[in-house]
Design an enzyme around this catalytic site. Structure first.
Site, PDB file in Angstrom:
ATOM      1  CD  GLU A 209      20.191  92.117   4.647  1.00 10.91           C
ATOM      2  OE1 GLU A 209      19.827  90.922   4.474  1.00 10.91           O
ATOM      3  OE2 GLU A 209      21.396  92.457   4.665  1.00 10.91           O
TER       4      GLU A 209
ATOM      5  CE  LYS B 119      27.669  88.610   1.983  1.00 12.61           C
ATOM      6  NZ  LYS B 119      26.310  88.074   2.238  1.00 12.61           N
TER       7      LYS B 119
ATOM      8  CG  HIS C 118      30.395  89.911  -0.074  1.00 10.64           C
ATOM      9  ND1 HIS C 118      29.686  88.821  -0.554  1.00 10.64           N
ATOM     10  CD2 HIS C 118      29.735  91.009  -0.548  1.00 10.64           C
ATOM     11  CE1 HIS C 118      28.671  89.249  -1.273  1.00 10.64           C
ATOM     12  NE2 HIS C 118      28.681  90.568  -1.279  1.00 10.64           N
TER      13      HIS C 118
END
Length: 417
Positions: free
Chosen positions: A316, A337, A342
């Site tokens: 990411e 998170k 999550h």
């Protein structure tokens, strides 16, 4: 054609760090961890013994015992967060055209607890099928928006988006598109998930996806930290009221923010692993920017997917560097998170709420549990480690990526008339 503008007029949240939007935001800015040893089942034989469970949620008190028994927890959560959002938006449906108000809801799995319970009961029996008549309607993923529409009498478009952990970002994008095309006046949208049970934890353990830091659950979700060892499972729901601007103004609604874009892409790479170079993630962020008519330099904050997995976090960041170029070093990014765990199919909605509140409060929530820099990451990036940071946030982006290579990214900006 000229698109209609779409605004956010109501929020609702049920999370591991707070059972309302105010409690959730307070938990975020104060860096509260929602992780603790699991209370809902015996974890003696499980590799992972902790999760980010919803706390002090009384389904019987909220719904009544008879109705609560007919609903899987993921639907209970959806109804709870939606009630808060409806009240927050000041909605009186008796005064609105409910044929133009819809519900689009995200859930990656749906009624896993219901499925587990019914199969276990059957397996313990003599082979005679004795299934609960509510088994199927409790389990199916599309039942959450169905129940929301029934409760409020909403007859507009109604369906569920299922794209694993991108599900509720996809629900937001679908609702946004219907509204800006003039196909509806308002949507109740968001997502819910309830997978903290033997099947959910056991299944993710079998994939080696979860952290096993059983000696210190509160610090187990460590996005971008050298010692991250997997994600922490979470549960809950987030509801966002999206509304066409003219409709919102006509009824005198308060406006949190404007939704201005959404992007979708696929990794086309692997069943569960993200593309190692972040190609799909970079593509989806660029697509969202293009959809919003924005440049990379316009973004102030990105609420990243940031799950705390060894391979997911680096891809990411590579994608952010590809999508934003030099501006990657001028934005704040953070993974909430690290606090909520999550929430899978609900993650996109709950994290979009965090992005919206960052705009409203000019405050970036932190990425907590950072102890050791990982040399794989360029430390010039502002990860907003450990403490919330004040800054003017005019435009915020929020990412969600799911198994199967599903990517979805949404963008919100401060509302200006």
């Amino acid at each position: 054609m000229e698109f209609k503008r779409v605004v956010v007029t109501g929020l609702g949240a049920l999370t591991p760090i707070g059972n309302s939007v105010a409690e959730y935001w307070n938990g975020l800015v104060n860096g509260v961890s929602g992780a603790a040893l699991i209370k809902s089942f015996d974890t003696t034989h499980f590799k992972t013994k902790f999760a980010c469970e919803v706390k002090n949620f009384d389904a019987d008190g909220f719904l009544g015992r008879k109705d609560a028994r007919k609903l899987d927890p993921f639907v209970q959560y959806a109804l709870f967060s939606t009630e808060e959002a409806v009240k927050d938006a000041g909605l009186d449906f008796s005064k609105l055209d409910t044929s133009r108000i819809g519900v689009i809801w995200g859930s990656g799995i749906g009624g896993l607890k219901t499925f587990l319970d019914e199969v276990v009961n059957f397996a313990k029996g003599d082979g005679t099928p004795k299934f609960n008549p509510f088994f199927i309607p409790k389990m199916i993923a599309d039942i959450a928006p169905g129940h929301i529409s029934i409760k409020y009498g909403l007859r507009g478009p109604n369906f569920t988006t299922v794209s694993a952990c991108a599900s509720s970002n996809n629900s937001l994008i679908d609702a946004f598109n219907y509204l800006r095309l003039g196909k509806a006046n308002m949507f109740i949208t968001g997502g819910s998930e309830a997978i903290i049970n033997e099947a959910g934890i056991g299944g993710f353990n079998a994939m080696h996806a979860l952290s096993t830091r059983n000696d210190d659950p509160a610090t187990a979700s460590r996005p971008f930290d050298l010692d991250r060892d997997g994600f922490v499972a979470g549960e809950g729901a987030g509801t966002i009221i999206l509304e066409e601007l003219g409709h919102a103004k006509a009824r005198g609604a308060k406006i949190y923010a404007e939704m201005v874009g959404g992007g979708m892409s696929a990794d086309a790479y692997h069943m569960t692993a993200p593309h190692p170079e972040g190609l799909g993630a970079a593509l989806v962020m660029k697509a969202a920017l293009e959809d919003a008519g924005l440049q990379p330099a316009d973004i102030d904050y990105v609420n990243v997917h940031g799950t705390s997995t060894p391979i997911g976090d680096p891809q990411e960041i590579k994608a952010i560097q590809e999508a934003f170029g030099d501006h990657a070093y001028k934005i704040n990014i953070s993974s909430t998170k690290s606090m909520t765990g999550h929430l899978l199919g609900a993650a996109g909605a709950v994290e979009a709420i965090a992005a919206i509140l960052a705009l409203k409060n000019d405050m970036v929530p932190p990425t907590i549990n950072h102890f050791t820099d990982d040399p794989v990451f360029d430390q010039r990036i502002n990860f907003t480690f450990n403490k919330a940071q004040k800054r003017v946030v005019n435009i915020a982006q929020s990412n969600g990526f799911g198994f199967g290579g599903h990517n979805a990214s949404v963008i919100f900006k401060k509302y200006q008339d």
